[in-house]
Design a protein around this motif. Structure first.
Motif, PDB file in Angstrom:
ATOM      1  N   HIS A 192      20.616  17.948  22.700  1.00  0.00           N
ATOM      2  CA  HIS A 192      21.721  18.886  22.949  1.00  0.00           C
ATOM      3  C   HIS A 192      21.661  20.100  22.026  1.00  0.00           C
ATOM      4  CE1 HIS A 192      24.424  15.631  25.019  1.00  0.00           C
ATOM      5  NE2 HIS A 192      23.249  15.796  25.597  1.00  0.00           N
ATOM      6  N   ASP A 193      20.685  20.126  21.157  1.00  0.00           N
ATOM      7  CA  ASP A 193      20.417  21.334  20.366  1.00  0.00           C
ATOM      8  C   ASP A 193      19.539  22.228  21.237  1.00  0.00           C
ATOM      9  OD1 ASP A 193      19.554  23.318  18.659  1.00  0.00           O
ATOM     10  OD2 ASP A 193      19.157  21.969  16.969  1.00  0.00           O
ATOM     11  N   PHE A 194      20.173  23.057  22.064  1.00  0.00           N
ATOM     12  CA  PHE A 194      19.441  23.787  23.086  1.00  0.00           C
ATOM     13  C   PHE A 194      18.460  24.804  22.505  1.00  0.00           C
ATOM     14  CE2 PHE A 194      23.552  22.734  25.298  1.00  0.00           C
ATOM     15  CZ  PHE A 194      23.027  21.630  25.959  1.00  0.00           C
ATOM     16  N   GLY A 195      18.762  25.322  21.348  1.00  0.00           N
ATOM     17  CA  GLY A 195      17.818  26.225  20.698  1.00  0.00           C
ATOM     18  C   GLY A 195      16.535  25.505  20.341  1.00  0.00           C
ATOM     19  N   ALA A 196      16.662  24.309  19.777  1.00  0.00           N
ATOM     20  CA  ALA A 196      15.485  23.511  19.435  1.00  0.00           C
ATOM     21  C   ALA A 196      14.726  23.085  20.686  1.00  0.00           C
ATOM     22  CB  ALA A 196      15.912  22.282  18.633  1.00  0.00           C
ATOM     23  N   SER A 197      15.480  22.746  21.740  1.00  0.00           N
ATOM     24  CA  SER A 197      14.849  22.354  23.005  1.00  0.00           C
ATOM     25  C   SER A 197      14.019  23.502  23.584  1.00  0.00           C
ATOM     26  CB  SER A 197      15.917  21.916  24.010  1.00  0.00           C
ATOM     27  OG  SER A 197      15.345  21.621  25.262  1.00  0.00           O
ATOM     28  N   TYR A 201       9.991  23.529  24.205  1.00  0.00           N
ATOM     29  CA  TYR A 201       9.390  23.813  25.511  1.00  0.00           C
ATOM     30  C   TYR A 201       8.406  24.980  25.416  1.00  0.00           C
ATOM     31  CZ  TYR A 201       8.731  24.955  30.383  1.00  0.00           C
ATOM     32  OH  TYR A 201       8.152  25.211  31.598  1.00  0.00           O
ATOM     33  N   ALA A 202       8.782  26.032  24.716  1.00  0.00           N
ATOM     34  CA  ALA A 202       7.897  27.192  24.576  1.00  0.00           C
ATOM     35  C   ALA A 202       6.589  26.791  23.898  1.00  0.00           C
ATOM     36  CB  ALA A 202       8.591  28.298  23.790  1.00  0.00           C
ATOM     37  N   LEU A 204       5.168  23.762  23.838  1.00  0.00           N
ATOM     38  CA  LEU A 204       4.388  22.932  24.748  1.00  0.00           C
ATOM     39  C   LEU A 204       3.797  23.753  25.893  1.00  0.00           C
ATOM     40  CD1 LEU A 204       6.765  19.837  24.960  1.00  0.00           C
ATOM     41  CD2 LEU A 204       4.579  19.959  23.739  1.00  0.00           C
ATOM     42  N   ASP A 205       4.581  24.700  26.387  1.00  0.00           N
ATOM     43  CA  ASP A 205       4.133  25.519  27.505  1.00  0.00           C
ATOM     44  C   ASP A 205       2.998  26.458  27.097  1.00  0.00           C
ATOM     45  OD1 ASP A 205       4.423  26.294  30.258  1.00  0.00           O
ATOM     46  OD2 ASP A 205       5.366  28.146  29.579  1.00  0.00           O
ATOM     47  N   ASP A 206       2.981  26.879  25.834  1.00  0.00           N
ATOM     48  CA  ASP A 206       1.940  27.788  25.339  1.00  0.00           C
ATOM     49  C   ASP A 206       0.693  27.050  24.862  1.00  0.00           C
ATOM     50  OD1 ASP A 206       3.542  29.958  25.857  1.00  0.00           O
ATOM     51  OD2 ASP A 206       4.319  30.122  23.820  1.00  0.00           O
ATOM     52  N   ASP A 207       0.779  25.740  24.759  1.00  0.00           N
ATOM     53  CA  ASP A 207      -0.345  24.945  24.253  1.00  0.00           C
ATOM     54  C   ASP A 207      -1.517  25.010  25.236  1.00  0.00           C
ATOM     55  OD1 ASP A 207      -2.112  22.927  23.365  1.00  0.00           O
ATOM     56  OD2 ASP A 207      -0.472  21.740  22.567  1.00  0.00           O
ATOM     57  N   ASP A 208      -2.690  25.384  24.757  1.00  0.00           N
ATOM     58  CA  ASP A 208      -3.873  25.486  25.616  1.00  0.00           C
ATOM     59  C   ASP A 208      -4.260  24.158  26.253  1.00  0.00           C
ATOM     60  OD1 ASP A 208      -4.069  28.170  25.047  1.00  0.00           O
ATOM     61  OD2 ASP A 208      -5.548  27.916  23.445  1.00  0.00           O
ATOM     62  N   LYS A 209      -3.858  23.063  25.645  1.00  0.00           N
ATOM     63  CA  LYS A 209      -4.195  21.745  26.181  1.00  0.00           C
ATOM     64  C   LYS A 209      -3.230  21.279  27.272  1.00  0.00           C
ATOM     65  CE  LYS A 209      -6.639  20.146  22.066  1.00  0.00           C
ATOM     66  NZ  LYS A 209      -7.942  20.138  22.757  1.00  0.00           N
ATOM     67  N   GLU A 210      -2.188  22.065  27.529  1.00  0.00           N
ATOM     68  CA  GLU A 210      -1.257  21.833  28.638  1.00  0.00           C
ATOM     69  C   GLU A 210      -0.691  20.407  28.672  1.00  0.00           C
ATOM     70  OE1 GLU A 210      -2.687  24.844  32.057  1.00  0.00           O
ATOM     71  OE2 GLU A 210      -3.996  23.097  31.805  1.00  0.00           O
TER      72      GLU A 210
END
Length: 503
Positions: A192-197, A201-202, A204-210
């Protein structure tokens, strides 16, 4: 009434009618679309504050919870929790305010309590002045098989590796294991800490290993020599050869209509493939590229494509988890003028051993193995076993569904014989299980980019005569290790098969 007043009155009446029509449209015809709009913050917050149903898997005392909602002391009342995050993340997906992925998304109406099958439950909750509870979803995954697949793949590719494992029950299409690496912790996204969430996500989404990609159904690669079982099936099904026949081979083959070393097919040093004719069993057991390239050209691209499509290529088939990448047997090639044309002999030859533009997901190759294990009948794969009420009462059970006959029982039996030979006396020996007849095939697919390591593949099923499980292993990256489908993939497939057979 004078003309100006009459005009104003008519104009006001038109505005009033337009307002009534708009309100009626919004409240009746468009209400469902508005409620389901992900940008509707009020609806999203209401759904997020509801006691969502559980995602479960396993049977009896072995049943485990993969996702549940626990009481939480804030305005949203409940927090989504994933007890076994990394092992199941790419199946369960994750829940955040206003969005879901994986099973959380595909089964959202059940889990949120909005599914029509939960209508009676909603009425009871309303009569008792209780908040609406979501229903539960029971998956087909076998916890022992899932753990074996995850542990074996992780120990093989390492923490920086990439790969996937899929296991299917051939007679039903039930998916028994589905693992994708690298994985992630959905608890970090459900906070529920939406900033941390959002930051998680950003990252994980930017990780080259997907890590957010479910490689089992969303990553398609050259299947390499595992595709030879499709070529073998096509050759036998079309009456070109039988399992006991001699087939053309040779140490090298310059594909028809070509010149230059780039169009020479070889067998990567496997001398058993060198004679101009060899037993079909040897061609499969030693994974002879020249033999399967020549078979594919003899069959032609139309028959090769037809056989691949009977196994599921160029189509969608998994209905309870999305998105799914279609596996591909190329429908055409492009000529010098940019026009679509049929594949030529050189291109068709490459498809015979899973190269050129043939692309497959791990689920697709598991389906090929499962269809052969099921004596030629392809079953629709599925992940959702049951839909349940919040009180665990079964509301609906998924019935196995036959998609189509991929090959005849005779053809399936003959390809199985070839695959058993490949485990007993060929490249797939790392999957051998003492006392059990195992059918298998290795694959080491070239990426087509100089200097990059190949992809490793392995497909198998056991017991070969009456299979309980079919497995596909895909190794995309294994830092520090030489990738070979048999050496790396075989032990993983063996571990999964043993987990099912010993369960």
């Amino acid at each position: 009434m004078n003309r100006p007043i009459r005009a104003v009155s008519i104009f006001c009446m038109m505005l009033f009618l337009a307002l009534m029509v708009n309100v009626t449209y919004l409240q009746f015809w468009h209400a469902k679309d508005l409620n389901e709009d992900p940008h509707n913050a009020r609806v999203a917050e209401a759904a997020f504050s509801r006691q969502r149903g559980a995602i479960l898997t396993g049977e009896g005392r072995d049943q485990i919870t993969l996702a549940r909602s626990k009481d939480f002391d804030d305005q949203y009342k409940y927090l989504r929790v994933y007890p076994k995050p990394y092992m199941y993340a790419n199946v369960t997906g994750f829940l955040t305010l206003g969005s879901q992925t994986g099973i959380e998304h595909s089964q959202n109406t059940v889990l949120s309590g909005e599914d029509p099958r939960l209508f009676v439950t909603r009425l009871i909750d309303l009569a008792q002045n209780q908040s609406n509870k979501g229903g539960n979803v029971l998956l087909t995954l076998d916890p022992a098989a899932q753990e074996a697949a995850y542990d074996a793949l992780l120990s093989t590719v390492g923490p920086d590796g990439e790969g996937s494992v899929v296991a299917i029950e051939p007679k039903t299409g039930r998916i028994l294991a589905m693992v994708s690496l690298p994985s992630y912790d959905p608890n970090e996204l459900a906070t529920h800490d939406f900033g941390a969430s959002e930051q998680t996500y950003a990252r994980l989404d930017d990780d080259d290993k997907e890590p957010l990609v479910n490689r089992a159904i969303q990553t398609r690669l050259f299947p390499g020599s595992t595709f030879k079982i499709v070529t073998a099936a096509a050759a036998i099904e079309n009456g070109l050869y039988n399992a006991d026949d001699e087939v053309p081979s040779g140490a090298f083959w310059q594909t028809p209509g070509t010149s230059g070393s780039s169009n020479v097919i070889d067998n990567e040093g496997r001398t058993g493939c060198s004679p101009e004719e060899i037993p079909f069993r040897t061609a499969m057991a030693q994974s002879c590229n020249t033999a399967f390239a020549k078979m594919a050209v003899e069959l032609g691209p139309e028959k090769m494509r037809e056989q691949a499509e009977k196994f599921g290529f160029n189509s969608d088939y998994l209905s309870d988890l999305a998105p799914q990448a279609q596996s591909v047997y190329p429908k055409s090639a492009t000529d010098a003028e940019g026009d679509d044309v049929e594949l030529n002999d050189a291109q068709t030859a490459q498809t015979g051993f899973g190269q050129y533009e043939v692309q497959a997901t791990p689920l697709q190759m598991a389906m090929v193995a499962a269809a052969l294990a099921n004596r030629g009948t392809l079953m629709r794969p599925y992940l959702v076993e049951e839909v349940q009420s919040a009180e665990y009462e079964t509301l609906e059970t998924t019935d196995p569904e036959e998609l189509r006959p991929a090959v005849s029982p005779s053809t399936a039996d003959q390809v199985t014989e070839l695959m058993v030979e490949t485990v007993d006396n060929g490249t797939a020996y790392p999957a051998a299980i003492p006392g059990v007849s195992v059918a298998g095939k290795t694959g080491t697919a070239q990426r087509g980019v100089p200097g990059l390591p190949p992809y490793g593949w392995f497909v198998s099923f056991a017991p070969a005569e009456d299979a309980e499980v079919a497995v596909a292993v895909m190794i995309q990256e294994a830092p520090g290790k030489e990738i070979a489908g048999g050496q790396l993939g075989g032990p993983i497939a063996k571990a999964v098969m043993e987990a099912i057979l010993n369960d």
